[in-house]
Design a protein around this motif. Sequence first.
Motif, short mmCIF file in Angstrom:
data_model
loop_
_atom_site.label_atom_id
_atom_site.label_comp_id
_atom_site.label_asym_id
_atom_site.label_seq_id
_atom_site.Cartn_x
_atom_site.Cartn_y
_atom_site.Cartn_z
N GLY A 108 35.18 19.11 30.88
CA GLY A 108 36.01 19.96 31.72
C GLY A 108 35.21 20.90 32.60
O GLY A 108 34.09 20.60 33.01
N LEU A 109 35.82 22.05 32.86
CA LEU A 109 35.22 23.01 33.79
C LEU A 109 33.86 23.48 33.29
O LEU A 109 32.97 23.77 34.09
N VAL A 110 33.72 23.59 31.96
CA VAL A 110 32.44 24.05 31.41
C VAL A 110 31.33 23.10 31.82
O VAL A 110 30.22 23.51 32.16
N GLY A 111 31.65 21.80 31.83
CA GLY A 111 30.66 20.82 32.25
C GLY A 111 30.28 21.00 33.70
O GLY A 111 29.13 20.81 34.10
N LEU A 112 31.25 21.39 34.51
CA LEU A 112 31.01 21.58 35.93
C LEU A 112 30.08 22.76 36.19
O LEU A 112 29.38 22.81 37.19
N MET A 113 30.12 23.71 35.24
CA MET A 113 29.30 24.91 35.42
C MET A 113 27.81 24.58 35.51
O MET A 113 27.07 25.21 36.25
N PHE A 114 27.38 23.53 34.77
CA PHE A 114 25.95 23.25 34.71
C PHE A 114 25.35 22.83 36.05
O PHE A 114 24.37 23.42 36.49
N PRO A 115 25.92 21.80 36.72
CA PRO A 115 25.32 21.45 38.01
C PRO A 115 25.43 22.56 39.05
O PRO A 115 24.53 22.71 39.89
N ILE A 116 26.50 23.36 38.96
CA ILE A 116 26.59 24.47 39.93
C ILE A 116 25.51 25.50 39.64
O ILE A 116 24.84 26.00 40.56
N ALA A 117 25.28 25.76 38.34
CA ALA A 117 24.15 26.65 37.99
C ALA A 117 22.85 26.04 38.50
O ALA A 117 21.97 26.75 38.99
N GLY A 118 22.74 24.71 38.42
CA GLY A 118 21.54 24.04 38.91
C GLY A 118 21.36 24.24 40.39
O GLY A 118 20.25 24.51 40.88
N SER A 119 22.46 24.15 41.16
CA SER A 119 22.31 24.31 42.61
C SER A 119 21.96 25.75 42.94
O SER A 119 21.22 26.02 43.88
N LEU A 120 22.47 26.70 42.13
CA LEU A 120 22.11 28.09 42.40
C LEU A 120 20.65 28.34 42.01
O LEU A 120 19.98 29.16 42.63
N LEU A 121 20.18 27.60 41.02
CA LEU A 121 18.75 27.66 40.69
C LEU A 121 17.92 27.17 41.87
O LEU A 121 16.87 27.72 42.19
N ALA A 122 18.45 26.14 42.56
CA ALA A 122 17.75 25.64 43.75
C ALA A 122 17.70 26.71 44.83
O ALA A 122 16.68 26.92 45.48
N LEU A 123 18.83 27.42 45.00
CA LEU A 123 18.86 28.51 45.98
C LEU A 123 17.81 29.56 45.60
O LEU A 123 17.04 30.02 46.44
N THR A 124 17.77 29.90 44.32
CA THR A 124 16.80 30.88 43.85
C THR A 124 15.38 30.44 44.15
O THR A 124 14.58 31.21 44.66
N GLY A 125 15.11 29.15 43.85
CA GLY A 125 13.77 28.64 44.08
C GLY A 125 13.38 28.71 45.54
O GLY A 125 12.28 29.14 45.89
N ALA A 126 14.32 28.32 46.42
CA ALA A 126 14.01 28.32 47.84
C ALA A 126 13.83 29.74 48.36
O ALA A 126 12.95 30.01 49.19
N LEU A 127 14.66 30.67 47.86
CA LEU A 127 14.51 32.06 48.29
C LEU A 127 13.19 32.63 47.78
O LEU A 127 12.53 33.41 48.48
N ALA A 128 12.82 32.23 46.55
CA ALA A 128 11.54 32.71 46.02
C ALA A 128 10.39 32.21 46.89
O ALA A 128 9.45 32.96 47.18
N ALA A 129 10.49 30.95 47.34
CA ALA A 129 9.45 30.42 48.22
C ALA A 129 9.39 31.25 49.51
O ALA A 129 8.31 31.63 49.97
N ALA A 130 10.58 31.56 50.07
CA ALA A 130 10.61 32.37 51.30
C ALA A 130 9.96 33.71 51.03
O ALA A 130 9.18 34.23 51.84
N CYS A 131 10.26 34.28 49.86
CA CYS A 131 9.75 35.61 49.54
C CYS A 131 8.23 35.59 49.40
O CYS A 131 7.55 36.52 49.82
N PHE A 132 7.70 34.52 48.82
CA PHE A 132 6.25 34.49 48.64
C PHE A 132 5.51 34.06 49.90
O PHE A 132 4.34 34.41 50.06
N VAL A 133 6.20 33.36 50.79
CA VAL A 133 5.60 33.18 52.11
C VAL A 133 5.42 34.55 52.75
O VAL A 133 4.37 34.87 53.32
#
Lengths: 228, 313, 682
Positions: free
Chosen positions: C431-456
């Motif tokens: 159910g919805l709980v399962g959906l939470m994981f990939p969405i958390a994953g995509s937000l992790l991707a956002l975090t990673g990309a923003l971290a890269a921007a920040c360290f540039v």
Amino acid sequence: MHFYQDPQFGERMITLMAALVLVLQIAMVAQRWLVTNIRVFAAQSFLLAGIATTIAYFNNAPHIYFVAVLTIVVKVIFLPVLMERLVVKIELRQEIKPLINVPLSVLISGALTILGYVVAESFYHPEAGTTPATLGHNTLAVAIALFLIGFFMMLNRRKALTQVIALLSLENGLFLAAISLTYGMPLVVELGVFFDLLVASMVLGILVYRIRETFDSVDVSKLRRLRG
Amino acid sequence: MIATVVSIALQLSLVLLLSPLVSGIIKTLKARLQTRRGPGILQPYRELHKLLRKGMVIPESASWIFSAAPIVVFSTAALVSLMIPMISAAAPLSLFGGVLAVVYLLGLGRFFLALGGLDTGTPFGGLGSSREMTISALAEPAMMLAIFTVALSANSTNLSEVAHSAIGQSWRFLAPSQVLAFAALFIVLIAETGRIPVDNPATHLELTMIHEAMILEYSGPYLALIEWGAWIKQLILMTLLINTFYPFGLSTDMGLLNLATGCASYLLKLLFLSALVVLVETTNAKIRLFRVPELLAVAFVLGALALISTFLF
Amino acid sequence: MNSFPTTGLFVGGLAAYALGSISGFLFRISPATARRAGCGFGLLGAVLQGISGLAALLGSSVEWSIPCAVPLFAYSFSLGAVSAYFTVALSLLAASVSIYSFGYLAGMEKGVESGRKLGLLTFFYNALLLSLSVVFTASNAFLFLIAWEMTSLAGYALVTFDHKSEESRSAGLLYLIMSHVEAGCLLLGFALIGQHAGSLDFHALRQAGGLLSPPQQACAFLLFFLGFGIKAGVIPVHIWLPAAHPVAPSNVSALLSGIVIKAGIYGMVRVFLEFLGVVPNWMGIAVIVVAVTSAILGVLYALMEHDLKRLLAYHSIENIGIILLGLGAAMMFQTAGYPRLAAFAVIACLFHTLNHAVFKCLLFLGAGSVLHSTHTKNMEELGGLNRRMPWTSLFFLVGAIAISGLPPLNGFVSEWLTYQSLLAGFGAEKGLVGLMFPIAGSLLALTGALAAACFVKAFGITFLALPRSPEAENAQEAPTTMLAGMGILAFACFALGIGASWFLPVFEGITRELVGVSARGDLTLAHGFVISSGTPHGGSVSTAVIALMLLALGAIPAWFLARRFAVRRVGPTWDCGLPGLGPENEYTATAFSKPLRMVFAALYKPRREIQTVFDVSPYFPKSIHFESEIEPTFENRIYKPVQAMVYWISLRMRAIQAGSIHAYLAYIFVTLVILLLFGVRP
């Protein structure tokens, strides 16, 4: 068996078109130009007619063909033309200013879609075996999402005309629910709904024109001045 | 072992040779659609040849980062191209890096390119780096959602596995999740390759350029490496789109006939996708920088819808 | 491994830290001796403890205990797999920071009261290491809490080390208040579960999980989550972290951000996976939600910082979020009955803990070198250091790549593991709980990309282009010991990244201790070259092959350029037609982060003010004053109201402050009588 006789293909096509209808609804939320909005609505209605035709074809329900044709005439041709002329008349080509900014409202629409799916899920009992097909369950989710997003769009927009478009897209959601769950309501009911819509749109159109004449604007938030 | 080395060599040469051609095709198609004659599809090769022969001017304020960036950009793009299936479903290095490695390796290239832009000290370089990192950061979640959709329906993040599982299912390419994910990834492709409506690859007007501003100080072979890297990246993203969503004709073994069909269908699909890109570029105007987040928000929601659809449809 | 003196080495390490502490205090008349003794004993202790930790991690775990007359208390230690793992991480950091400090502290030997200062610094530095190693190895809640408080106090002393500056004092006060809240929560939490276990020994607490009723379990969870969360710096209880970490001396900041906040992670892993029994699903969801919030907001606030050390501190919040994603997933998998997936998620969580410790420590040491040679940590005044401090710059770059999660360094591997466990969660939960994981994953991707921007931004503005101030212009490379300290950690970034597939089997004992299964067989493929996601076709990656191929593919064009195209001319940089490119028309950190400030304006609520003074014509401004700031949302929206409320209550409380000694005695007397009656009642 040719692929166009394969019911699985039909089901795929219907879910695909339903998904595209949903995408167009979200595109309407994201779109700022009135004319484009009207055209997106026309495209959405065209897809709905396509869904109706597919259902009619695969379920041998000829009266739904009629509904499809009616949809094309009223929602794809007549209403969009009417509204575009109105747009020209009241010189309202400029951008719509929604109350909530675009990225956020798009994200809200995504959340409303999830809500639609959750609600549809609660209606779905495959083990009971009473619902027609998985088809109904999937498109019901899209229909509820359309309804919710349409409602949200009405809340979010300032201009009376865009509220009309939102209302119409909301009605598209109801239409989709009706044809996918029951394979078409009795024809009389359909006709009544279409007639209601027509009258409502005309009345709203005239109203929009009048508001514009009186207030030099179609911003409904200015209607508060009517209060005594 | 030898088979791997041979397949690496083959795919690498295919990528190196094909990527300028795709860019040339897009440029020519675009010109034709705008009723211009265009430079011809071989122009990118001529540009490469010319740039590789020239000497280069290094800005006096630059450090070693400036020289390292083109090499990193080029090698990451070349490495990534070995991880995705192109003609055969089995990519040479698929086992050693799935789709996450693809995204993050491209990120490594971008990281160095942005540093190269900042290294010169000109306002242009900084401006380009800043915008590039912003846009790519906003494109990343949409890209990941679209990719997760595919990975979850294949139960794997390895692209060869994804392609194999996609071949096995009839009508899958019509599933809403696939179509929506395709749309999301297409927007990401537009944003990541710096095309209209996000960036204009042909402009050198300071207020509007993104990618070009970042590489303004590069010349000669360094510029050639960067351009080549960018073309490879474009080819990678396009291949990712066509081969994970529409794996028609991908060869599943090493038979010559299958490889030939694979090759032909791959080129055909590339042509279609290029035409689609050209259509989008020609019918749209470049949008303002601060409208780009709106576009990427749409891509994100499309990706999320795709994910919801796998879950229910 | 019975013959190996694991215990002896560990105790020897403790003794070395204690000696370092005392000698710093004793030699305060001679600054150089204090510095050498303090850092030397720190290094010795780290080496001894590191060896004993490694022995315990690879061999068998060790336990020993000295009973004490005080009820519920015992000096009991345990070097189980988890404790040993954290001890090794601490030792690695302590060793490199101690080496670094030889050079870093040498600069403090001049000036007034240098002896007293250095003596105190080395005293508290070693005390921090001592108490932290006890925190990681204590197997009695009392001992754990005592060591925990010692860590907090030593941390306070180090944060306020520069006590003449107002900033340090207020940061220290905030840190102290938050530490008190945290210690209170932990005390109550241990009291709650200890009451059921009948003992405060960790062995007994492990059995207590099943005895808790659901409300008690929820209560304990919230208390521990708040307590350990404050230490780890999760949002919204993070506010002390970006204030306190940057004001400490840089070598100490490196330890604080590198390993001290990991004590919170250690506590959570222990309590949530071991002491609370089978946790309901909502606890895992709560951890994941807090984790995602911390990760994204942490990096977004980091992007707006122009103070190098504060930027790094905000990134600690982000990375704690990434670490907790793994922990939350592990909790949920454990509840859902997938111990192998739980083991995988635990590995993701703990491996990122170690990796973050290594690269965050490295980055803080790099920032320390910059501060050491330019006396500023404001990025807008730096620039051009790549040429002046080549080694520092290189090490900082390694850290920046690692923290941005880019392959083939260690940050990539643990983020990859986190992604894989999130993807597995989609299948494991319905159910919805399962959906939470990939969405958390995509937000992790956002975090990673923003971290890269920040360290540039962080690396680009600080080390590249032209110097923006005379201090940066005249910067000197750091002394060798400092470079050696950083070099060890930079090497560790490479080793843990490229060698990850050979390192992962270390987690076997840890997963067996925490979730009861060993994941060793599934984790690697192809003779240990490839890391696998655990399921047959799930996904695999090999940083070793990636590194090798990058080297090979990069070597070809590099060789090509070096041989044939040697025609390199150095020419002036394009200056846009202005007379000369100077620091004033370079891109600044503020300008770099401007697009993101606009995109996330809803969060930042930026305010800016521009004042232009004209001379004659509006086209030739004489001076422009620019001011811009973002709203500290959490401070204004959460903490200000709480502060106002506390103040209001305090005002009301003043009524009972009579100022007379008799009144106070009466209060105490009345309380005593009530307590006695309370005790008599049953």
